[in-house]
Motif scaffolding. Structure first.
Motif, PDB file in Angstrom:
ATOM      1  N   ILE A   1     -17.184  15.921 -36.741  1.00 21.99           N
ATOM      2  CA  ILE A   1     -16.336  15.301 -35.860  1.00 21.99           C
ATOM      3  C   ILE A   1     -16.171  16.202 -34.536  1.00 21.99           C
ATOM      4  CG2 ILE A   1     -14.203  14.428 -35.370  1.00 21.99           C
ATOM      5  CD1 ILE A   1     -13.729  13.583 -38.152  1.00 21.99           C
ATOM      6  N   ALA A   2     -16.344  15.780 -33.223  1.00 21.73           N
ATOM      7  CA  ALA A   2     -16.096  16.741 -32.011  1.00 21.73           C
ATOM      8  C   ALA A   2     -15.119  15.893 -31.316  1.00 21.73           C
ATOM      9  CB  ALA A   2     -17.560  16.911 -31.638  1.00 21.73           C
ATOM     10  N   PHE A   3     -14.472  16.743 -30.522  1.00 25.83           N
ATOM     11  CA  PHE A   3     -13.840  16.101 -29.230  1.00 25.83           C
ATOM     12  C   PHE A   3     -14.726  16.205 -28.019  1.00 25.83           C
ATOM     13  CE2 PHE A   3     -10.656  17.137 -25.865  1.00 25.83           C
ATOM     14  CZ  PHE A   3     -10.302  15.847 -25.533  1.00 25.83           C
ATOM     15  N   GLN A   4     -14.811  15.076 -27.122  1.00 25.95           N
ATOM     16  CA  GLN A   4     -15.947  15.367 -26.180  1.00 25.95           C
ATOM     17  C   GLN A   4     -15.296  14.832 -24.833  1.00 25.95           C
ATOM     18  OE1 GLN A   4     -20.089  14.422 -26.878  1.00 25.95           O
ATOM     19  NE2 GLN A   4     -20.168  13.109 -25.138  1.00 25.95           N
ATOM     20  N   PRO A   5     -14.561  15.678 -24.026  1.00 27.52           N
ATOM     21  CA  PRO A   5     -14.210  15.264 -22.674  1.00 27.52           C
ATOM     22  C   PRO A   5     -15.349  15.235 -21.568  1.00 27.52           C
ATOM     23  CG  PRO A   5     -13.365  17.398 -23.104  1.00 27.52           C
ATOM     24  CD  PRO A   5     -14.169  16.932 -24.328  1.00 27.52           C
ATOM     25  N   GLU A   6     -15.382  14.240 -20.643  1.00 27.22           N
ATOM     26  CA  GLU A   6     -16.386  14.229 -19.877  1.00 27.22           C
ATOM     27  C   GLU A   6     -15.870  14.069 -18.262  1.00 27.22           C
ATOM     28  OE1 GLU A   6     -19.426  11.872 -22.897  1.00 27.22           O
ATOM     29  OE2 GLU A   6     -18.802  10.803 -20.966  1.00 27.22           O
ATOM     30  N   LEU A   7     -16.531  14.477 -17.453  1.00 24.91           N
ATOM     31  CA  LEU A   7     -16.367  13.939 -16.085  1.00 24.91           C
ATOM     32  C   LEU A   7     -17.669  13.294 -15.560  1.00 24.91           C
ATOM     33  CD1 LEU A   7     -14.876  17.374 -14.463  1.00 24.91           C
ATOM     34  CD2 LEU A   7     -13.963  15.288 -14.981  1.00 24.91           C
ATOM     35  N   VAL A   8     -17.447  11.970 -14.995  1.00 24.48           N
ATOM     36  CA  VAL A   8     -18.786  11.248 -14.790  1.00 24.48           C
ATOM     37  C   VAL A   8     -18.502  10.578 -13.586  1.00 24.48           C
ATOM     38  CG1 VAL A   8     -20.061   9.298 -15.691  1.00 24.48           C
ATOM     39  CG2 VAL A   8     -19.046  10.726 -17.218  1.00 24.48           C
ATOM     40  N   TYR A   9     -19.480  10.467 -12.426  1.00 26.30           N
ATOM     41  CA  TYR A   9     -19.413   9.724 -11.382  1.00 26.30           C
ATOM     42  C   TYR A   9     -20.223   8.397 -11.707  1.00 26.30           C
ATOM     43  CZ  TYR A   9     -20.994   7.919  -7.040  1.00 26.30           C
ATOM     44  OH  TYR A   9     -21.178   7.327  -5.848  1.00 26.30           O
ATOM     45  N   SER A  10     -19.615   7.467 -11.388  1.00 23.10           N
ATOM     46  CA  SER A  10     -19.984   6.117 -11.921  1.00 23.10           C
ATOM     47  C   SER A  10     -19.889   5.015 -11.091  1.00 23.10           C
ATOM     48  CB  SER A  10     -19.264   5.593 -13.173  1.00 23.10           C
ATOM     49  OG  SER A  10     -19.687   4.483 -13.742  1.00 23.10           O
ATOM     50  N   ARG A  11     -21.164   4.471 -10.487  1.00 20.30           N
ATOM     51  CA  ARG A  11     -21.261   3.393  -9.627  1.00 20.30           C
ATOM     52  C   ARG A  11     -21.020   1.958 -10.378  1.00 20.30           C
ATOM     53  NH1 ARG A  11     -25.583   5.697  -5.496  1.00 20.30           N
ATOM     54  NH2 ARG A  11     -25.546   3.458  -4.751  1.00 20.30           N
ATOM     55  N   GLN A  12     -20.008   1.230  -9.881  1.00 22.92           N
ATOM     56  CA  GLN A  12     -19.916   0.198 -10.777  1.00 22.92           C
ATOM     57  C   GLN A  12     -19.562  -1.053  -9.804  1.00 22.92           C
ATOM     58  OE1 GLN A  12     -17.319   2.977 -13.871  1.00 22.92           O
ATOM     59  NE2 GLN A  12     -16.228   1.008 -13.102  1.00 22.92           N
ATOM     60  N   GLY A  13     -18.940  -2.082 -10.227  1.00 28.61           N
ATOM     61  CA  GLY A  13     -18.940  -3.386  -9.195  1.00 28.61           C
ATOM     62  C   GLY A  13     -19.399  -4.599 -10.053  1.00 28.61           C
ATOM     63  N   MET A  14     -19.947  -5.464  -8.953  1.00 27.14           N
ATOM     64  CA  MET A  14     -20.422  -6.835  -9.477  1.00 27.14           C
ATOM     65  C   MET A  14     -21.207  -7.417  -8.302  1.00 27.14           C
ATOM     66  SD  MET A  14     -18.705  -9.301  -8.021  1.00 27.14           S
ATOM     67  CE  MET A  14     -17.373  -9.450  -7.157  1.00 27.14           C
ATOM     68  N   LYS A  15     -21.591  -8.536  -8.539  1.00 23.50           N
ATOM     69  CA  LYS A  15     -22.474  -9.232  -7.534  1.00 23.50           C
ATOM     70  C   LYS A  15     -21.906 -10.580  -7.619  1.00 23.50           C
ATOM     71  CE  LYS A  15     -27.044  -9.871  -9.477  1.00 23.50           C
ATOM     72  NZ  LYS A  15     -28.497  -9.584  -9.351  1.00 23.50           N
ATOM     73  N   VAL A  16     -21.914 -11.451  -6.644  1.00 22.40           N
ATOM     74  CA  VAL A  16     -21.606 -12.836  -6.700  1.00 22.40           C
ATOM     75  C   VAL A  16     -22.539 -13.482  -5.822  1.00 22.40           C
ATOM     76  CG1 VAL A  16     -19.627 -12.614  -5.215  1.00 22.40           C
ATOM     77  CG2 VAL A  16     -19.595 -14.446  -6.524  1.00 22.40           C
ATOM     78  N   ASP A  17     -22.586 -14.677  -5.715  1.00 26.38           N
ATOM     79  CA  ASP A  17     -23.483 -15.391  -5.076  1.00 26.38           C
ATOM     80  C   ASP A  17     -22.686 -16.498  -4.007  1.00 26.38           C
ATOM     81  OD1 ASP A  17     -25.436 -17.104  -3.917  1.00 26.38           O
ATOM     82  OD2 ASP A  17     -26.128 -18.245  -5.216  1.00 26.38           O
ATOM     83  N   MET A  18     -22.453 -16.115  -2.998  1.00 26.08           N
ATOM     84  CA  MET A  18     -21.676 -16.662  -2.063  1.00 26.08           C
ATOM     85  C   MET A  18     -22.658 -17.305  -0.655  1.00 26.08           C
ATOM     86  SD  MET A  18     -18.678 -14.176  -1.763  1.00 26.08           S
ATOM     87  CE  MET A  18     -17.176 -15.304  -1.261  1.00 26.08           C
ATOM     88  N   GLY A  19     -23.573 -18.033  -1.144  1.00 25.00           N
ATOM     89  CA  GLY A  19     -24.888 -18.563  -0.183  1.00 25.00           C
ATOM     90  C   GLY A  19     -25.672 -17.346  -0.336  1.00 25.00           C
ATOM     91  N   SER A  20     -25.425 -16.089  -0.350  1.00 21.73           N
ATOM     92  CA  SER A  20     -26.525 -15.011  -0.442  1.00 21.73           C
ATOM     93  C   SER A  20     -25.750 -13.875  -1.633  1.00 21.73           C
ATOM     94  CB  SER A  20     -26.578 -14.335   0.947  1.00 21.73           C
ATOM     95  OG  SER A  20     -25.432 -13.662   1.336  1.00 21.73           O
ATOM     96  N   ASP A  21     -26.377 -13.162  -2.208  1.00 12.90           N
ATOM     97  CA  ASP A  21     -25.961 -12.496  -2.854  1.00 12.90           C
ATOM     98  C   ASP A  21     -25.106 -11.181  -2.370  1.00 12.90           C
ATOM     99  OD1 ASP A  21     -26.913 -13.023  -5.346  1.00 12.90           O
ATOM    100  OD2 ASP A  21     -28.466 -11.826  -5.247  1.00 12.90           O
ATOM    101  N   VAL A  22     -23.829 -11.208  -2.487  1.00 10.94           N
ATOM    102  CA  VAL A  22     -22.802 -10.278  -2.278  1.00 10.94           C
ATOM    103  C   VAL A  22     -22.566  -9.183  -3.269  1.00 10.94           C
ATOM    104  CG1 VAL A  22     -20.650  -9.708  -1.121  1.00 10.94           C
ATOM    105  CG2 VAL A  22     -21.754 -11.920  -0.688  1.00 10.94           C
ATOM    106  N   LYS A  23     -23.094  -8.003  -2.951  1.00 11.35           N
ATOM    107  CA  LYS A  23     -22.832  -6.806  -3.946  1.00 11.35           C
ATOM    108  C   LYS A  23     -21.462  -6.160  -3.600  1.00 11.35           C
ATOM    109  CE  LYS A  23     -27.590  -6.266  -4.942  1.00 11.35           C
ATOM    110  NZ  LYS A  23     -28.977  -5.331  -4.905  1.00 11.35           N
ATOM    111  N   PHE A  24     -20.515  -5.992  -4.532  1.00 11.62           N
ATOM    112  CA  PHE A  24     -19.398  -5.271  -4.525  1.00 11.62           C
ATOM    113  C   PHE A  24     -19.662  -3.936  -5.356  1.00 11.62           C
ATOM    114  CE2 PHE A  24     -15.098  -4.041  -5.281  1.00 11.62           C
ATOM    115  CZ  PHE A  24     -14.506  -4.515  -4.081  1.00 11.62           C
ATOM    116  N   LYS A  25     -19.635  -2.855  -4.540  1.00 10.36           N
ATOM    117  CA  LYS A  25     -19.981  -1.552  -4.940  1.00 10.36           C
ATOM    118  C   LYS A  25     -18.853  -0.834  -5.198  1.00 10.36           C
ATOM    119  CE  LYS A  25     -24.505  -2.015  -2.797  1.00 10.36           C
ATOM    120  NZ  LYS A  25     -25.378  -1.368  -1.492  1.00 10.36           N
ATOM    121  N   SER A  26     -18.360  -0.184  -6.114  1.00  5.07           N
ATOM    122  CA  SER A  26     -17.053   0.516  -6.245  1.00  5.07           C
ATOM    123  C   SER A  26     -17.452   1.787  -7.109  1.00  5.07           C
ATOM    124  CB  SER A  26     -16.081  -0.037  -7.453  1.00  5.07           C
ATOM    125  OG  SER A  26     -15.721  -1.301  -6.798  1.00  5.07           O
ATOM    126  N   ASN A  27     -17.149   3.013  -6.564  1.00  5.15           N
ATOM    127  CA  ASN A  27     -17.468   4.274  -6.897  1.00  5.15           C
ATOM    128  C   ASN A  27     -16.273   4.911  -7.785  1.00  5.15           C
ATOM    129  OD1 ASN A  27     -20.107   4.558  -5.712  1.00  5.15           O
ATOM    130  ND2 ASN A  27     -19.039   4.457  -3.953  1.00  5.15           N
TER     131      ASN A  27
END
Length: 186
Positions: free
Chosen positions: A63-89
């Motif tokens: 067993i180990a304790f593992q803290p992390e610092l992670v830059y993560s690019r998240q979000g989603m996409k939705v079709d609103m006539g064209s693909d709209v990407k919602f990008k969250s950092n």
């Protein structure tokens, strides 16, 4: 916020005093992110990256304790006539327990705090800043890792959002992120 970051530093330093063995490392890979919740209908998964560092403090040989610092690019996409990407950092701070399950297999489990850095909506032609996001994202991280060599592992993790990420009155939307990545311990 300053108190929380101080707590993370204290955990990194304090845990190393009691740990039998300490490893540091880097990690990175792909995110398969989407939104879930009552108001997330019609959203689709978008693919992006995550990059970070970790410390692994052995509690015993399994067993180990593992803290992390992670830059993560998240979000989603939705079709609103064209693909709209919602990008969250986000700057994610998982505080994980890593348990050896079998030879070379490890389970990962723990809470994660995500600090929202910025977001934008992009339809390919126009990009607009999204300022209706909450500052913190609480999640539960769970996954598996497999050691492919000494100090090198591949992993699959799911970050299940527990808090609302959109700062709109009644909106019930949480992050949902599958991560596939590689980690190297030094």
């Amino acid at each position: 916020m300053k108190k929380f970051l101080l707590l993370v530093v204290v955990l990194f330093v304090g845990t190393s005093v009691f740990a039998q063995d300490v490893q540091f490392g880097a990690k990175g890979g792909l995110n398969f992110a989407n939104w879930i919740g009552d108001d997330a209908d019609g959203t689709d998964m978008r693919t992006d990256i995550h990059l970070g560092v970790f410390a692994r403090f052995a509690i015993n040989e399994n067993i180990a304790f593992q803290p992390e610092l992670v830059y993560s690019r998240q979000g989603m996409k939705v079709d609103m006539g064209s693909d709209v990407k919602f990008k969250s950092n986000y700057l994610n701070i998982p505080l994980l327990m890593r348990a050896k399950m079998a030879d070379k297999f490890h389970a990962i489990l723990g809470p994660q705090v995500g600090i929202h850095l910025n977001s934008e909506a992009d339809d390919g032609d126009v990009s607009v800043d999204a300022d209706n996001m909450k500052g913190l994202d609480l999640a539960l991280a769970l996954g598996l890792e497999y050691d492919i060599a000494d100090n090198v592992a591949i992993g699959l993790r799911y970050n299940w959002g527990l808090s609302k990420v959109v700062d709109v009155d009644e909106a019930k939307v949480q992050n949902s992120v599958f991560q596939f990545g590689v980690s190297v311990a030094f």
